[in-house]
Design an enzyme around this catalytic site. Structure first.
Site, PDB file in Angstrom:
ATOM      1  N   ASP A   6      24.481  98.455  52.963  1.00 47.88           N
ATOM      2  CA  ASP A   6      23.608  98.406  51.795  1.00 47.88           C
ATOM      3  C   ASP A   6      22.333  99.172  52.133  1.00 47.88           C
ATOM      4  O   ASP A   6      21.456  98.662  52.825  1.00 47.88           O
ATOM      5  CB  ASP A   6      23.299  96.941  51.446  1.00 47.88           C
ATOM      6  CG  ASP A   6      22.230  96.790  50.360  1.00 47.88           C
ATOM      7  OD1 ASP A   6      21.924  97.791  49.684  1.00 47.88           O
ATOM      8  OD2 ASP A   6      21.717  95.661  50.205  1.00 47.88           O
ATOM      9  N   ARG A  12      14.970  98.970  53.402  1.00 48.56           N
ATOM     10  CA  ARG A  12      15.699  98.794  54.653  1.00 48.56           C
ATOM     11  C   ARG A  12      17.201  98.942  54.446  1.00 48.56           C
ATOM     12  O   ARG A  12      17.697  98.938  53.316  1.00 48.56           O
ATOM     13  CB  ARG A  12      15.392  97.435  55.280  1.00 48.56           C
ATOM     14  CG  ARG A  12      15.747  96.249  54.409  1.00 48.56           C
ATOM     15  CD  ARG A  12      15.406  94.941  55.096  1.00 48.56           C
ATOM     16  NE  ARG A  12      15.693  93.801  54.240  1.00 48.56           N
ATOM     17  CZ  ARG A  12      15.852  92.572  54.689  1.00 48.56           C
ATOM     18  NH1 ARG A  12      15.777  92.311  55.984  1.00 48.56           N
ATOM     19  NH2 ARG A  12      16.095  91.585  53.857  1.00 48.56           N
ATOM     20  N   LEU A  13      17.886  99.065  55.560  1.00 46.26           N
ATOM     21  CA  LEU A  13      19.345  99.101  55.602  1.00 46.26           C
ATOM     22  C   LEU A  13      19.850  97.735  56.043  1.00 46.26           C
ATOM     23  O   LEU A  13      19.397  97.199  57.055  1.00 46.26           O
ATOM     24  CB  LEU A  13      19.810 100.167  56.594  1.00 46.26           C
ATOM     25  CG  LEU A  13      21.255 100.076  57.102  1.00 46.26           C
ATOM     26  CD1 LEU A  13      22.232 100.399  55.985  1.00 46.26           C
ATOM     27  CD2 LEU A  13      21.469 101.000  58.292  1.00 46.26           C
ATOM     28  N   LYS A  14      20.771  97.155  55.271  1.00 45.50           N
ATOM     29  CA  LYS A  14      21.423  95.905  55.656  1.00 45.50           C
ATOM     30  C   LYS A  14      22.903  96.194  55.836  1.00 45.50           C
ATOM     31  O   LYS A  14      23.478  97.033  55.127  1.00 45.50           O
ATOM     32  CB  LYS A  14      21.202  94.844  54.581  1.00 45.50           C
ATOM     33  CG  LYS A  14      19.746  94.512  54.356  1.00 45.50           C
ATOM     34  CD  LYS A  14      19.536  93.671  53.112  1.00 45.50           C
ATOM     35  CE  LYS A  14      20.022  92.260  53.296  1.00 45.50           C
ATOM     36  NZ  LYS A  14      19.706  91.416  52.115  1.00 45.50           N
ATOM     37  N   GLY A  28      21.850 101.958  38.930  1.00 39.87           N
ATOM     38  CA  GLY A  28      21.848 101.825  40.386  1.00 39.87           C
ATOM     39  C   GLY A  28      23.059 101.047  40.873  1.00 39.87           C
ATOM     40  O   GLY A  28      23.395  99.985  40.343  1.00 39.87           O
ATOM     41  N   ASP A  50      23.367  99.335  43.436  1.00 44.89           N
ATOM     42  CA  ASP A  50      22.982  98.010  43.912  1.00 44.89           C
ATOM     43  C   ASP A  50      22.985  96.992  42.777  1.00 44.89           C
ATOM     44  O   ASP A  50      23.432  95.850  42.946  1.00 44.89           O
ATOM     45  CB  ASP A  50      21.623  98.061  44.603  1.00 44.89           C
ATOM     46  CG  ASP A  50      20.525  98.676  43.747  1.00 44.89           C
ATOM     47  OD1 ASP A  50      20.830  99.396  42.766  1.00 44.89           O
ATOM     48  OD2 ASP A  50      19.329  98.459  44.070  1.00 44.89           O
ATOM     49  N   ARG A  51      22.507  97.414  41.610  1.00 46.80           N
ATOM     50  CA  ARG A  51      22.504  96.513  40.448  1.00 46.80           C
ATOM     51  C   ARG A  51      23.928  96.203  40.014  1.00 46.80           C
ATOM     52  O   ARG A  51      24.265  95.050  39.696  1.00 46.80           O
ATOM     53  CB  ARG A  51      21.712  97.135  39.302  1.00 46.80           C
ATOM     54  CG  ARG A  51      20.232  97.278  39.587  1.00 46.80           C
ATOM     55  CD  ARG A  51      19.538  98.180  38.580  1.00 46.80           C
ATOM     56  NE  ARG A  51      19.576  97.639  37.226  1.00 46.80           N
ATOM     57  CZ  ARG A  51      19.226  98.328  36.144  1.00 46.80           C
ATOM     58  NH1 ARG A  51      18.831  99.603  36.259  1.00 46.80           N
ATOM     59  NH2 ARG A  51      19.274  97.779  34.946  1.00 46.80           N
ATOM     60  N   THR A  93      11.118  96.850  46.258  1.00 47.25           N
ATOM     61  CA  THR A  93      10.288  97.992  45.893  1.00 47.25           C
ATOM     62  C   THR A  93      10.194  98.083  44.380  1.00 47.25           C
ATOM     63  O   THR A  93       9.114  98.300  43.813  1.00 47.25           O
ATOM     64  CB  THR A  93      10.879  99.286  46.469  1.00 47.25           C
ATOM     65  OG1 THR A  93      11.000  99.154  47.891  1.00 47.25           O
ATOM     66  CG2 THR A  93       9.994 100.471  46.136  1.00 47.25           C
TER      67      THR A  93
END
Length: 252
Positions: A6, A11-13, A100, A102-103, A125
């Site tokens: 992700d 950040r990167l997870k 997005g 992510d959404r 963010t």
């Protein structure tokens, strides 16, 4: 095993997924030497058979992560791009790829977990809001600066607003630092409450409200309604995607 990535703005997870369970997890901020740090960490992890990633960042950072994956596992990530429909969720956007990823994956997680109808807020963010109905249809959403970005934008655009200490959220602030923090966090809370009020009737009158993102824990107590904090929704949505698409990365 599948390595899930992700790539968020801050950040990167990442997590190693075995069936429905995360066996290894981690995160790095983008100020780290990502390629080196990841390759070093992953060298001690079990080797995955696939790598699946969701990214809202630039190509350079995707490449750095891909280089680390290649060094550690000899595999290239498959990057998920937002589809019109997948995993029970239908995208509201006329141009699906502009939502997005992510959404979209957070909605996939919500649908798979039985939380629909729901409002999903992500506080990082950006502050993003989405409405998902009982049939898995995305009804649309809002995007605004996150509360920390709001504060940074004021500091960058003014000459006199220069707090000398971090502010606290108060009902009535009597100094600049607290005033700035209070205004930005309360504005974000009000936006979430307004979105829930505007979308509630379309979602059957009493939708579940969830918060995700790095600042969810700070925002939750400021809201006027009960909410559930749902961490790692993107990674869990990726895991659902991986189980439903065993041999494919992107869906056109």
């Amino acid at each position: 095993m599948i390595l899930l990535l992700d790539l968020g703005n801050t950040r990167l997870k990442f997590a190693l997924c075995d069936g429905a369970a995360f066996t290894h997890r981690g995160a790095f901020g983008w100020d780290a030497d990502i390629a080196h740090e990841l390759a070093q960490l992953w060298s001690g992890w079990p080797a995955p058979t696939r790598i699946l990633g969701a990214s809202v960042v630039d190509g350079a950072r995707e490449t750095a992560v891909a280089v680390a994956a290649g060094k550690a596992f000899g595999l290239d990530p498959r990057w998920i791009r937002t589809p019109a429909h997948a995993c029970g969720v239908t995208n509201a956007y006329a141009e699906p790829h502009r939502l997005g990823v992510d959404r979209f994956l957070a909605m996939v997680d919500a649908w798979a977990a039985g939380r629909a109808p729901c409002v999903l807020a992500s506080v990082g963010t950006a502050l993003t809001l989405d409405a998902l109905d009982a049939d898995g249809r995305h009804l649309g959403g809002w995007i605004a600066p996150g509360p920390v970005l709001m504060q940074q934008s004021i500091l960058g655009a003014t000459a006199q607003v220069r707090p000398d200490h971090p502010g606290a959220v108060r009902d009535l602030a009597d100094n600049t630092a607290d005033g700035l923090a209070s205004g930005c966090w309360q504005a974000s809370a009000a936006l979430v409450d307004r979105f829930v009020a505007r979308s509630s009737s379309l979602l059957g009158g009493s939708p579940t409200v969830t918060l995700g993102g790095g600042d969810a824990g700070v925002l939750a107590p400021l809201l006027e309604r009960e909410v559930a904090i749902v961490p790692d929704a993107v990674l869990r949505g990726l895991a659902v995607w991986a189980r439903s698409q065993p041999d494919a990365g992107d869906i056109p």
